[in-house]
Design a protein around this motif. Structure first.
Motif, PDB file in Angstrom:
ATOM      1  N   SER A 124       5.340  -3.931  14.665  1.00 30.32           N
ATOM      2  CA  SER A 124       5.012  -5.441  13.726  1.00 30.32           C
ATOM      3  C   SER A 124       4.437  -5.547  14.170  1.00 30.32           C
ATOM      4  O   SER A 124       4.734  -6.517  15.751  1.00 30.32           O
ATOM      5  CB  SER A 124       6.288  -5.464  12.869  1.00 30.32           C
ATOM      6  OG  SER A 124       7.285  -5.899  14.275  1.00 30.32           O
TER       7      SER A 124
ATOM      8  N   THR B  39       2.561  -9.964  12.513  1.00 30.37           N
ATOM      9  CA  THR B  39       1.826 -10.566  11.281  1.00 30.37           C
ATOM     10  C   THR B  39       0.369 -11.233  11.509  1.00 30.37           C
ATOM     11  O   THR B  39       0.185 -11.616  12.559  1.00 30.37           O
ATOM     12  CB  THR B  39       2.805 -12.163  11.283  1.00 30.37           C
ATOM     13  OG1 THR B  39       4.040 -11.539  10.786  1.00 30.37           O
ATOM     14  CG2 THR B  39       2.256 -12.841  10.048  1.00 30.37           C
TER      15      THR B  39
ATOM     16  N   GLN C   5      -2.835 -13.795  10.847  1.00 31.45           N
ATOM     17  CA  GLN C   5      -2.429 -15.008   9.811  1.00 31.45           C
ATOM     18  C   GLN C   5      -3.734 -15.525   9.280  1.00 31.45           C
ATOM     19  O   GLN C   5      -4.627 -14.788  10.442  1.00 31.45           O
ATOM     20  CB  GLN C   5      -2.272 -15.839  11.308  1.00 31.45           C
ATOM     21  CG  GLN C   5      -0.633 -15.837  11.707  1.00 31.45           C
ATOM     22  CD  GLN C   5       0.220 -16.132  10.979  1.00 31.45           C
ATOM     23  OE1 GLN C   5       0.535 -16.882   9.934  1.00 31.45           O
ATOM     24  NE2 GLN C   5       1.438 -15.751  11.995  1.00 31.45           N
TER      25      GLN C   5
ATOM     26  N   TYR D 180       2.772  -2.853   3.828  1.00 33.94           N
ATOM     27  CA  TYR D 180       2.174  -4.369   3.963  1.00 33.94           C
ATOM     28  C   TYR D 180       2.992  -4.812   3.605  1.00 33.94           C
ATOM     29  O   TYR D 180       3.628  -4.803   2.311  1.00 33.94           O
ATOM     30  CB  TYR D 180       0.917  -4.372   3.920  1.00 33.94           C
ATOM     31  CG  TYR D 180      -0.361  -3.570   5.008  1.00 33.94           C
ATOM     32  CD1 TYR D 180      -0.883  -2.935   3.655  1.00 33.94           C
ATOM     33  CD2 TYR D 180      -1.035  -3.990   5.979  1.00 33.94           C
ATOM     34  CE1 TYR D 180      -1.728  -1.732   4.446  1.00 33.94           C
ATOM     35  CE2 TYR D 180      -1.930  -3.206   6.513  1.00 33.94           C
ATOM     36  CZ  TYR D 180      -2.418  -2.317   5.702  1.00 33.94           C
ATOM     37  OH  TYR D 180      -3.499  -1.266   6.312  1.00 33.94           O
ATOM     38  N   ASN D 181       2.753  -6.268   4.169  1.00 30.31           N
ATOM     39  CA  ASN D 181       3.986  -7.364   2.844  1.00 30.31           C
ATOM     40  C   ASN D 181       3.299  -8.082   3.254  1.00 30.31           C
ATOM     41  O   ASN D 181       2.760  -8.899   4.372  1.00 30.31           O
ATOM     42  CB  ASN D 181       5.529  -7.489   3.250  1.00 30.31           C
ATOM     43  CG  ASN D 181       6.024  -6.371   2.943  1.00 30.31           C
ATOM     44  OD1 ASN D 181       6.283  -6.375   1.466  1.00 30.31           O
ATOM     45  ND2 ASN D 181       6.862  -5.697   4.274  1.00 30.31           N
ATOM     46  N   VAL D 182       3.036  -9.790   2.162  1.00 31.09           N
ATOM     47  CA  VAL D 182       2.309 -10.483   2.287  1.00 31.09           C
ATOM     48  C   VAL D 182       3.631 -12.163   1.517  1.00 31.09           C
ATOM     49  O   VAL D 182       4.278 -11.166   1.175  1.00 31.09           O
ATOM     50  CB  VAL D 182       0.683 -10.664   1.460  1.00 31.09           C
ATOM     51  CG1 VAL D 182       0.202 -10.093   2.029  1.00 31.09           C
ATOM     52  CG2 VAL D 182       1.124 -10.737  -0.656  1.00 31.09           C
TER      53      VAL D 182
ATOM     54  N   PRO E 230      -0.162 -14.655   5.242  1.00 31.78           N
ATOM     55  CA  PRO E 230      -0.113 -14.049   5.703  1.00 31.78           C
ATOM     56  C   PRO E 230       0.007 -13.209   5.717  1.00 31.78           C
ATOM     57  O   PRO E 230       1.004 -13.043   4.536  1.00 31.78           O
ATOM     58  CB  PRO E 230       1.156 -14.891   6.821  1.00 31.78           C
ATOM     59  CG  PRO E 230       2.370 -15.386   5.967  1.00 31.78           C
ATOM     60  CD  PRO E 230       0.922 -15.833   5.439  1.00 31.78           C
TER      61      PRO E 230
ATOM     62  N   ARG F  41       2.012  -8.924   6.453  1.00 31.00           N
ATOM     63  CA  ARG F  41       2.738  -8.411   7.556  1.00 31.00           C
ATOM     64  C   ARG F  41       2.019  -6.947   7.394  1.00 31.00           C
ATOM     65  O   ARG F  41       2.960  -5.993   6.837  1.00 31.00           O
ATOM     66  CB  ARG F  41       4.407  -8.920   6.996  1.00 31.00           C
ATOM     67  CG  ARG F  41       5.534  -8.719   8.054  1.00 31.00           C
ATOM     68  CD  ARG F  41       5.786  -9.205   9.650  1.00 31.00           C
ATOM     69  NE  ARG F  41       6.825  -8.594   9.662  1.00 31.00           N
ATOM     70  CZ  ARG F  41       6.851  -8.703  10.912  1.00 31.00           C
ATOM     71  NH1 ARG F  41       6.354  -9.305  11.277  1.00 31.00           N
ATOM     72  NH2 ARG F  41       8.207  -8.419  11.464  1.00 31.00           N
TER      73      ARG F  41
ATOM     74  N   GLU G 113       4.613  -3.613   9.115  1.00 36.36           N
ATOM     75  CA  GLU G 113       5.700  -3.438   9.105  1.00 36.36           C
ATOM     76  C   GLU G 113       5.579  -2.339   9.781  1.00 36.36           C
ATOM     77  O   GLU G 113       5.469  -0.705   9.097  1.00 36.36           O
ATOM     78  CB  GLU G 113       6.986  -3.476   8.649  1.00 36.36           C
ATOM     79  CG  GLU G 113       7.361  -4.714   7.639  1.00 36.36           C
ATOM     80  CD  GLU G 113       8.458  -5.310   8.694  1.00 36.36           C
ATOM     81  OE1 GLU G 113       8.636  -4.814   9.327  1.00 36.36           O
ATOM     82  OE2 GLU G 113       8.451  -6.420   8.553  1.00 36.36           O
TER      83      GLU G 113
END
Lengths: 112, 112
Positions: free
Chosen positions: B18, B20, B22, B64-66, B75, B77, B79
């Motif tokens: 995983s 992140t 930026q 994805y995640n934000v 950012p 992310r 996973e």
């Protein structure tokens, strides 16, 4: 049928040539039409912005929109080696920036 | 103004790792976006945010995640990285939902 179609090229022209780049689209609700320029390994930058139909000129660049044919064009006069880049068309309805639809981009090389 | 900055510029991940990505902007723009650009494909919207604390899915959000805790930072992310996430990721911002997006220089991600 894809929402926005753009010939990926590549397109290679001699310096000083007139360049024509085009996109077609299927969604008649598109009202805002843009051209972004993307240099190699960089982010896109807005080049031209047109609302609805008609022409817009900015220096050597002219953007044309024909809503009846669902066709947009970008013309580059007196092309320069510094114009070598990928050109992406983009379109949106009145829904806003999160609904921007991009074409695949046309890679242009202007040879000195 | 630095505009939109992204880190890192390049990254190689192994499957399942995983990370992140930026993104920071110093233009006080409300709207921020994450796009991915695959070879020969247009820009695809992953997530966007209309202001601090508010995020929403775009066209391709899976995997994805934000988060958006401040106006400046957005950012992204990943996973459990998968080879299908190999791409160039662009962060962008705009004033309100204006269509003249300001893009960062991109992050080139390879998942092997």
């Amino acid at each position: 049928q894809k929402e926005v179609e753009q010939d990926p090229g590549p397109l290679s022209v001699p310096e000083g040539a007139i360049v024509s780049l085009n996109c077609t689209y299927s969604n008649s609700a598109f009202q805002y039409f843009m051209w972004y320029r993307q240099y190699s390994r960089k982010g896109p930058e807005l080049l031209m912005y047109t609302y609805s139909s008609g022409n817009k000129e900015d220096g050597r660049f002219t953007a044309q929109v024909d809503k009846s044919s669902k066709y947009i064009s970008l013309f580059i006069r007196d092309s320069q080696p510094s114009d070598s880049a990928t050109y992406l068309c983009a379109m949106s309805t009145q829904g806003g920036s999160e609904k921007l639809v991009f074409g695949k981009g046309t890679k242009l090389t202007v040879n000195p | 103004n630095a505009g939109v900055t992204q880190t890192p510029k390049f990254r190689i991940l192994k499957i399942g790792q995983s990370m992140t990505l930026q993104c920071t902007q110093d233009m006080n723009h409300n709207y921020m976006y994450w796009y991915r650009q695959d070879p020969g494909m247009g820009l695809k919207l992953i997530y966007y945010s209309v202001g601090a604390g508010i995020t929403d899915k775009g066209e391709v959000p899976n995997g994805y995640n934000v988060s958006r805790s401040t106006t400046e930072d957005f950012p992204l992310r990943l996973e459990l990285a998968a080879p299908s996430q190999t791409s160039v990721y662009f962060c962008a911002s705009s004033y309100l939902n204006r269509l003249d997006l300001h893009f960062g220089p991109g992050t080139r991600l390879t998942v092997t």
